[in-house]
Design a protein around this motif. Structure first.
Motif, PDB file in Angstrom:
ATOM      1  N   PHE A  11      -1.726   0.088   8.172  1.00  0.00           N
ATOM      2  CA  PHE A  11      -3.016   0.329   7.544  1.00  0.00           C
ATOM      3  C   PHE A  11      -3.608  -0.950   6.955  1.00  0.00           C
ATOM      4  O   PHE A  11      -2.869  -1.846   6.553  1.00  0.00           O
ATOM      5  CB  PHE A  11      -2.855   1.345   6.402  1.00  0.00           C
ATOM      6  N   ASP A  12      -4.934  -1.001   6.852  1.00  0.00           N
ATOM      7  CA  ASP A  12      -5.577  -2.077   6.107  1.00  0.00           C
ATOM      8  C   ASP A  12      -5.440  -1.808   4.601  1.00  0.00           C
ATOM      9  O   ASP A  12      -5.276  -2.723   3.808  1.00  0.00           O
ATOM     10  CB  ASP A  12      -7.053  -2.188   6.466  1.00  0.00           C
ATOM     11  N   TYR A  13      -5.579  -0.561   4.238  1.00  0.00           N
ATOM     12  CA  TYR A  13      -5.399  -0.124   2.849  1.00  0.00           C
ATOM     13  C   TYR A  13      -4.431   1.047   2.837  1.00  0.00           C
ATOM     14  O   TYR A  13      -4.448   1.885   3.742  1.00  0.00           O
ATOM     15  CB  TYR A  13      -6.743   0.334   2.248  1.00  0.00           C
ATOM     16  N   TRP A  14      -3.633   1.132   1.846  1.00  0.00           N
ATOM     17  CA  TRP A  14      -2.774   2.297   1.667  1.00  0.00           C
ATOM     18  C   TRP A  14      -2.481   2.479   0.189  1.00  0.00           C
ATOM     19  O   TRP A  14      -2.670   1.580  -0.627  1.00  0.00           O
ATOM     20  CB  TRP A  14      -1.492   2.205   2.488  1.00  0.00           C
ATOM     21  N   SER A  15      -2.069   3.676  -0.145  1.00  0.00           N
ATOM     22  CA  SER A  15      -1.776   4.020  -1.539  1.00  0.00           C
ATOM     23  C   SER A  15      -0.422   4.715  -1.602  1.00  0.00           C
ATOM     24  O   SER A  15      -0.103   5.538  -0.737  1.00  0.00           O
ATOM     25  CB  SER A  15      -2.853   4.960  -2.103  1.00  0.00           C
ATOM     26  N   ILE A  16       0.327   4.390  -2.613  1.00  0.00           N
ATOM     27  CA  ILE A  16       1.634   4.993  -2.855  1.00  0.00           C
ATOM     28  C   ILE A  16       1.639   5.587  -4.256  1.00  0.00           C
ATOM     29  O   ILE A  16       1.197   4.935  -5.218  1.00  0.00           O
ATOM     30  CB  ILE A  16       2.770   3.959  -2.748  1.00  0.00           C
ATOM     31  N   ALA A  17       2.106   6.808  -4.367  1.00  0.00           N
ATOM     32  CA  ALA A  17       2.186   7.469  -5.677  1.00  0.00           C
ATOM     33  C   ALA A  17       3.595   7.985  -5.908  1.00  0.00           C
ATOM     34  O   ALA A  17       4.330   8.295  -4.964  1.00  0.00           O
ATOM     35  CB  ALA A  17       1.196   8.627  -5.752  1.00  0.00           C
ATOM     36  N   GLU A  55       5.969  22.699 -12.246  1.00  0.00           N
ATOM     37  CA  GLU A  55       5.148  22.225 -11.140  1.00  0.00           C
ATOM     38  C   GLU A  55       5.301  20.712 -10.974  1.00  0.00           C
ATOM     39  O   GLU A  55       5.676  20.002 -11.906  1.00  0.00           O
ATOM     40  CB  GLU A  55       3.686  22.575 -11.384  1.00  0.00           C
ATOM     41  N   ARG A  56       4.991  20.266  -9.773  1.00  0.00           N
ATOM     42  CA  ARG A  56       5.012  18.837  -9.499  1.00  0.00           C
ATOM     43  C   ARG A  56       3.991  18.120 -10.369  1.00  0.00           C
ATOM     44  O   ARG A  56       2.882  18.623 -10.585  1.00  0.00           O
ATOM     45  CB  ARG A  56       4.695  18.612  -8.028  1.00  0.00           C
ATOM     46  N   GLU A  57       4.358  16.944 -10.828  1.00  0.00           N
ATOM     47  CA  GLU A  57       3.529  16.205 -11.785  1.00  0.00           C
ATOM     48  C   GLU A  57       3.421  14.753 -11.324  1.00  0.00           C
ATOM     49  O   GLU A  57       4.424  14.125 -10.971  1.00  0.00           O
ATOM     50  CB  GLU A  57       4.211  16.285 -13.161  1.00  0.00           C
ATOM     51  N   GLY A  58       2.219  14.227 -11.326  1.00  0.00           N
ATOM     52  CA  GLY A  58       2.033  12.832 -10.949  1.00  0.00           C
ATOM     53  C   GLY A  58       2.442  11.907 -12.072  1.00  0.00           C
ATOM     54  O   GLY A  58       2.272  12.222 -13.246  1.00  0.00           O
ATOM     55  N   VAL A  59       2.972  10.741 -11.698  1.00  0.00           N
ATOM     56  CA  VAL A  59       3.419   9.768 -12.686  1.00  0.00           C
ATOM     57  C   VAL A  59       2.609   8.468 -12.587  1.00  0.00           C
ATOM     58  O   VAL A  59       2.090   7.981 -13.588  1.00  0.00           O
ATOM     59  CB  VAL A  59       4.919   9.454 -12.502  1.00  0.00           C
ATOM     60  N   SER A  60       2.496   7.936 -11.370  1.00  0.00           N
ATOM     61  CA  SER A  60       1.818   6.656 -11.222  1.00  0.00           C
ATOM     62  C   SER A  60       1.385   6.462  -9.776  1.00  0.00           C
ATOM     63  O   SER A  60       1.894   7.116  -8.867  1.00  0.00           O
ATOM     64  CB  SER A  60       2.758   5.515 -11.632  1.00  0.00           C
ATOM     65  N   HIS A  82      -6.516   6.697  -8.330  1.00  0.00           N
ATOM     66  CA  HIS A  82      -5.797   7.654  -9.171  1.00  0.00           C
ATOM     67  C   HIS A  82      -5.014   8.666  -8.330  1.00  0.00           C
ATOM     68  O   HIS A  82      -5.016   9.865  -8.598  1.00  0.00           O
ATOM     69  CB  HIS A  82      -6.777   8.397 -10.089  1.00  0.00           C
ATOM     70  N   CYS A  83      -4.355   8.174  -7.307  1.00  0.00           N
ATOM     71  CA  CYS A  83      -3.746   9.073  -6.324  1.00  0.00           C
ATOM     72  C   CYS A  83      -2.619   9.931  -6.890  1.00  0.00           C
ATOM     73  O   CYS A  83      -2.196  10.882  -6.225  1.00  0.00           O
ATOM     74  CB  CYS A  83      -3.267   8.296  -5.103  1.00  0.00           C
ATOM     75  N   ALA A  84      -2.148   9.644  -8.078  1.00  0.00           N
ATOM     76  CA  ALA A  84      -1.126  10.501  -8.683  1.00  0.00           C
ATOM     77  C   ALA A  84      -1.738  11.609  -9.520  1.00  0.00           C
ATOM     78  O   ALA A  84      -1.010  12.436 -10.079  1.00  0.00           O
ATOM     79  CB  ALA A  84      -0.198   9.660  -9.558  1.00  0.00           C
TER      80      ALA A  84
END
Length: 130
Positions: A29-35, A44-49, A108-110
């Motif tokens: 990818f040219d851009y990608w995001s990891i959370a 429930e699942r919870e985002g961290v970062s 803010h993908c998390a």
């Protein structure tokens, strides 16, 4: 094919630290995001970062309120790994931690419960003992 492999979980005492790693392979990818997300038993699942990355070296980081101030996300470009440093751990941080990715900028993908993340790594268990 893009894939993710999480590692680094374990048992740690209250107040201790751990570094989780999410190794990415076949990045095209040219851009990608990891959370990073976590899920405790019965919750429930919870985002961290989250971190937004590009092939030109751009980095933007985001943190949810879940562990803000006690966690740092970073990338090691040499080995295509996103690290999550967990500090001052508490018993309520006990959970399975997952990394997830998507092949685009995702601010803010998390923060959306995992919605929009196309690739998921295995989970790694963090147990904080008192």
């Amino acid at each position: 094919r893009f894939s993710l492999q999480a590692s680094g979980g374990g048992v740690v005492q209250v107040g201790g630290s751990l570094r989780l790693s999410c190794a990415a392979s076949d990045i095209t990818f040219d851009y990608w995001s990891i959370a990073w997300f976590r899920q405790a038993p019965g919750k429930e699942r919870e985002g961290v970062s989250c971190i937004n990355l590009s092939k030109w070296g751009d980095e933007t980081t985001y943190y949810t309120d879940a562990m803000k101030g006690r966690v740092t996300i970073s990338v090691d470009d040499a080995v295509n790994t996103v690290n999550l440093q967990l500090n001052n751990l508490k018993p309520e941080d006990t959970a399975v931690y997952y990394c997830a990715g998507v092949g685009r900028k995702y601010f803010h993908c998390a923060g959306y419960g995992g919605h929009g993340m196309d690739y998921w790594g295995n989970g790694t268990l963090v147990t904080v003992s008192s």
